[in-house]
Design a protein around this motif. Structure first.
Motif, PDB file in Angstrom:
ATOM      1  N   ASP A   8      -7.041   2.253   2.198  1.00  0.00           N
ATOM      2  CA  ASP A   8      -6.800   0.839   1.887  1.00  0.00           C
ATOM      3  C   ASP A   8      -5.568   0.399   2.668  1.00  0.00           C
ATOM      4  O   ASP A   8      -4.613   1.161   2.788  1.00  0.00           O
ATOM      5  N   ASP A   9      -5.596  -0.821   3.180  1.00  0.00           N
ATOM      6  CA  ASP A   9      -4.453  -1.320   3.947  1.00  0.00           C
ATOM      7  C   ASP A   9      -3.335  -1.855   3.055  1.00  0.00           C
ATOM      8  O   ASP A   9      -2.279  -2.223   3.551  1.00  0.00           O
ATOM      9  N   ASN A  33      -5.465   2.803   7.293  1.00  0.00           N
ATOM     10  CA  ASN A  33      -6.368   2.140   8.227  1.00  0.00           C
ATOM     11  C   ASN A  33      -7.517   3.086   8.572  1.00  0.00           C
ATOM     12  O   ASN A  33      -7.460   4.283   8.280  1.00  0.00           O
ATOM     13  N   MET A  55     -10.286  -4.493   6.132  1.00  0.00           N
ATOM     14  CA  MET A  55      -9.029  -3.963   6.663  1.00  0.00           C
ATOM     15  C   MET A  55      -8.913  -4.422   8.107  1.00  0.00           C
ATOM     16  O   MET A  55      -9.927  -4.584   8.785  1.00  0.00           O
TER      17      MET A  55
END
Length: 143
Positions: A8-9, A33, A55
């Motif tokens: 998850d960004d 990323n 993302m």
């Protein structure tokens, strides 16, 4: 201990989900990323990947597709804050095992992980049965 790769960004989401998953007994590796996720996937070989769909750079669908090219039996759960049905359909078409919305509720995550683990176990049993059957056929052929 089950290995999970969490992608998850958003650092806050990574931290909260990672804490929750570790509390449930998972060995969690995180990436912010898609590129880092693929590198970690190749290094760690987790059986389950949870990835955000939106993302920058490589999105979750691209991560899913690349992981399935490496090992189609890895279970990939897509997480989204956007909840659009088109993305869910696309993710499922590429082999995602589940699709859950943000904010991620513990019970939804637990259900998705249980399904993924069940699928992994079934695939393993199927492989074992296939190998056993192939061995029996080979033995019978030799006799």
């Amino acid at each position: 201990m089950d290995k999970i790769l969490l992608v998850d960004d958003e650092p806050d989401i990574l931290r909260v989900l990672s804490i929750s998953l570790k509390a449930d007994g998972y060995n969690v590796t995180t990436a912010q990323n898609g590129q880092d996720a693929l590198a970690l996937y190749r290094k760690e070989s987790p059986r389950i990947v949870l990835t955000d769909i939106k993302m920058p750079g490589m999105n979750g669908i691209e991560v899913l597709r690349e992981i399935k090219k490496i090992d189609e039996e890895t279970e990939v759960i897509i997480i989204t804050g956007h909840g659009d049905i088109e993305s869910a359909i696309e993710a499922l078409q590429y082999g995602a095992s589940d699709f859950i919305n943000k904010p991620v509720r513990d019970e939804a995550l637990s259900i998705a992980l249980k399904r993924a683990k069940t699928k992994i176990a079934i695939n393993q049993k199927l492989k074992e049965y296939t190998l056993d059957l192939e061995q029996k056929v080979a033995d019978a052929t030799r006799k």
